[in-house]
Design a protein around this motif. Structure first.
Motif, mmCIF file in Angstrom:
data_model
loop_
_atom_site.group_PDB
_atom_site.id
_atom_site.type_symbol
_atom_site.label_atom_id
_atom_site.label_comp_id
_atom_site.label_asym_id
_atom_site.label_seq_id
_atom_site.Cartn_x
_atom_site.Cartn_y
_atom_site.Cartn_z
ATOM 1 N N ARG A 399 0.836 -1.208 0.000
ATOM 2 C CA ARG A 399 0.000 0.000 0.000
ATOM 3 C C ARG A 399 0.869 1.254 0.000
ATOM 4 N NH1 ARG A 399 -3.073 -3.725 2.740
ATOM 5 N NH2 ARG A 399 -2.319 -3.263 4.832
ATOM 6 N N VAL A 400 1.988 1.161 0.689
ATOM 7 C CA VAL A 400 2.927 2.295 0.693
ATOM 8 C C VAL A 400 3.455 2.531 -0.725
ATOM 9 C CG1 VAL A 400 5.182 3.080 1.537
ATOM 10 C CG2 VAL A 400 3.568 1.968 3.103
ATOM 11 N N TYR A 401 3.837 1.453 -1.380
ATOM 12 C CA TYR A 401 4.347 1.585 -2.752
ATOM 13 C C TYR A 401 3.241 2.147 -3.663
ATOM 14 C CZ TYR A 401 6.567 0.257 -7.209
ATOM 15 O OH TYR A 401 7.108 0.276 -8.480
ATOM 16 N N ALA A 402 2.032 1.616 -3.499
ATOM 17 C CA ALA A 402 0.916 2.106 -4.324
ATOM 18 C C ALA A 402 0.709 3.609 -4.124
ATOM 19 C CB ALA A 402 -0.357 1.339 -3.970
ATOM 20 N N ALA A 403 0.851 4.066 -2.892
ATOM 21 C CA ALA A 403 0.660 5.506 -2.617
ATOM 22 C C ALA A 403 1.777 6.321 -3.267
ATOM 23 C CB ALA A 403 0.632 5.744 -1.109
ATOM 24 N N GLU A 404 3.000 5.797 -3.244
ATOM 25 C CA GLU A 404 4.122 6.493 -3.901
ATOM 26 C C GLU A 404 3.855 6.613 -5.405
ATOM 27 O OE1 GLU A 404 7.089 7.750 -2.433
ATOM 28 O OE2 GLU A 404 5.968 7.390 -0.584
ATOM 29 N N ILE A 405 3.324 5.543 -5.971
ATOM 30 C CA ILE A 405 3.023 5.564 -7.409
ATOM 31 C C ILE A 405 1.929 6.589 -7.690
ATOM 32 C CG2 ILE A 405 2.096 4.222 -9.344
ATOM 33 C CD1 ILE A 405 3.359 1.713 -8.097
ATOM 34 N N ARG A 406 0.859 6.533 -6.886
ATOM 35 C CA ARG A 406 -0.263 7.454 -7.089
ATOM 36 C C ARG A 406 0.190 8.899 -7.026
ATOM 37 N NH1 ARG A 406 -3.331 4.280 -3.997
ATOM 38 N NH2 ARG A 406 -3.012 5.550 -2.125
ATOM 39 N N ALA A 407 1.056 9.184 -6.047
ATOM 40 C CA ALA A 407 1.511 10.561 -5.851
ATOM 41 C C ALA A 407 2.287 11.064 -7.067
ATOM 42 C CB ALA A 407 2.394 10.639 -4.609
ATOM 43 N N ARG A 408 2.969 10.157 -7.756
ATOM 44 C CA ARG A 408 3.778 10.588 -8.905
ATOM 45 C C ARG A 408 3.051 10.423 -10.228
ATOM 46 N NH1 ARG A 408 6.947 8.584 -5.082
ATOM 47 N NH2 ARG A 408 8.968 9.553 -4.624
ATOM 48 N N ARG A 409 2.179 9.444 -10.290
ATOM 49 C CA ARG A 409 1.563 9.085 -11.557
ATOM 50 C C ARG A 409 0.303 9.904 -11.824
ATOM 51 N NH1 ARG A 409 -0.870 3.260 -13.317
ATOM 52 N NH2 ARG A 409 -0.979 3.845 -15.490
ATOM 53 N N GLY A 410 -0.375 10.218 -10.736
ATOM 54 C CA GLY A 410 -1.623 10.957 -10.875
ATOM 55 C C GLY A 410 -2.687 10.106 -11.527
ATOM 56 N N ALA A 411 -3.818 10.704 -11.767
ATOM 57 C CA ALA A 411 -4.915 10.017 -12.443
ATOM 58 C C ALA A 411 -5.391 10.938 -13.564
ATOM 59 C CB ALA A 411 -6.055 9.762 -11.443
ATOM 60 N N PRO A 412 -6.039 10.479 -14.587
ATOM 61 C CA PRO A 412 -6.328 9.079 -14.845
ATOM 62 C C PRO A 412 -5.096 8.327 -15.359
ATOM 63 C CG PRO A 412 -7.073 10.405 -16.680
ATOM 64 C CD PRO A 412 -6.525 11.371 -15.650
#
Ligand code: BGC
Length: 418
Positions: A399-412
């Protein structure tokens, strides 16, 4: 000059390898070596993580973490269990995996040889044999013909420099264990020289490296002939090699031994895969091991900053774009991993801000899997695997890794690269 189309978006994901996860690859050299007597392997891979059948579940877990890429290896021994005999059903499975990756928004990154090779290939003398490059290239063509149109990046060989790095790390006793294993393989197979890619006799390091070099060139040409715009490269095991005051000459000497020939070899590649786990520090007297700091479950110091150091070093030496094709931590303490990933990524951010072209970051690895001679005793996974039931349980670090990805990757989510 390269005609490759590099991925337009940063690749976030995990790296995996067939033998370490799939289970049941009875025709590979590594399976054979795990089962000879004596063997340097702590245990045999056996059923692995059952990924040969459970891959859809694993890809779902990967996608749930927000991955945009997934690295896996096509196992030569599955595809060509006997020389010249192609198992179409194995190719069907890889074909389905690739389609499922794309459907889940993940770009497939394919490794053509992740240490393992077919038993018949090892019996014949392995990578140094004169026909090895042509046979490996022929296998690459078969794979390209089946899935090459839908993969994002091709890694020919995984860490062909690892045995050389181990040269300075393994105690004499371990080299004896390797020789005894290969002697046992010669006897059991009834051949003169059984040779594998990651269980290498100390006196044959150079011979095997030279074979890898020829195989990389042949594979790269074959892959390019099938699809010129597919980025192709290889991956290296890279320590963050750091000179303390007075240790500069020692650092230079070690770089020469561990990387120089590969830096020359990859000149014509489209990218370089960097695989970093550790840092090594050199003083005037030799290697200096810091005392009192955090260690991983293998007893080595935990140095999250080593990733950026390795990436910077390889880019400076080759000028190539870098794919972090592996980076991770062996630990049974998942909190340690949860701290390690953000700290390492922060260093990578800085390297990129300084202008180092980084194409992606693939964490090693998705599941607690088979760690070669250490068997199932090492824990590199973002997901725990029950060794009785093979049930998967994501760890908090995922979940930590997923949050790091989300923070950099953004959506969509971006479209997968192909
Ligand atoms: C290899 C992996 C291995 C990992 C952790 C790399 O050397 O490519 O197969 O599991 O490091 O040791």
């Amino acid at each position: 000059m390269t005609t490759a189309h590099l991925p337009s978006a940063f690749l976030w994901g995990a790296a995996t390898a067939g033998h370490q996860n799939d289970g049941g690859d009875t025709m590979s050299d590594t399976t054979f070596l795990e089962n000879v007597e004596p063997t340097v392997f702590r245990e045999a891979a056996g059923v692995g993580c059952g990924t040969w059948e459970r891959w859809p579940e694993d890809l779902d877990l990967a996608a749930e973490m927000g991955f945009s890429a997934f690295r896996f290896s096509v196992e030569w021994a599955r595809v060509e269990p006997e020389r010249g005999v192609i198992d179409r059903s194995a190719l069907d499975r890889y074909d389905a995996m690739v389609d499922r990756c794309l459907a889940l928004g993940m770009s497939p990154v394919v490794t053509f040889s992740h240490f393992t090779a077919p038993h018949w290939f090892a019996c014949r003398g392995g990578w140094p044999h004169a026909d090895a490059p042509a046979d490996f290239a022929a296998f690459c063509e078969v794979v390209m013909d089946r899935i090459g149109d839908r993969v994002a990046m091709a890694v020919t060989l995984n860490e062909p420099n690892l045995p050389r790095i181990l040269e300075a790390v393994l105690p004499a006793q371990a080299w004896g264990g390797i020789a005894a294993t290969l002697d046992a393989a010669d006897r059991a197979a009834g051949v003169e020289r059984y040779r594998a890619g990651n269980v290498v006799r100390r006196e044959e390091l150079d011979l095997v490296e030279a074979g890898f070099e020829r195989a990389h060139i042949a594979a790269r040409d074959a892959i390019r002939a099938r699809r010129p715009e597919l980025p192709v490269g290889m991956s290296l095991a890279v320590m963050d090699e750091v000179a303390l005051p007075g240790g500069e000459a020692r650092r230079e000497a070690i770089i020469d031994v561990r990387y120089a020939r590969w830096y020359r070899l990859v000149e014509g590649d489209d990218f370089l895969g960097v695989q970093n786990y550790e840092r090594a520090q050199y003083g005037p007297e030799g290697v200096v091991v810091p005392e009192g700091g955090e260690t991983n479950e293998m007893g080595s110091p935990v140095e999250p900053e080593s990733l950026a150091g390795a990436v910077r070093m390889c880019h400076a030496a080759t000028g190539l774009p870098i794919l972090v094709s592996e980076h991770g931590l062996a630990t049974a303490d998942d909190d340690q991993r949860a701290r390690f990933i953000p700290a390492a990524l922060e260093g990578l951010d800085k390297a990129m801000a300084d202008g180092v072209p980084v194409l992606g970051y693939l964490h090693w690895t998705l599941l607690d899997d088979f760690e070669w001679i250490a068997g199932y005793s090492a824990h590199f996974g973002l997901v725990e695997v029950d060794r009785e039931t093979l049930e998967r349980r994501p760890k908090p670090s995922s979940r930590v890794y997923a949050a790091e990805i989300r923070a950099r990757r953004g959506a969509p989510a971006e479209q997968p690269v192909r």
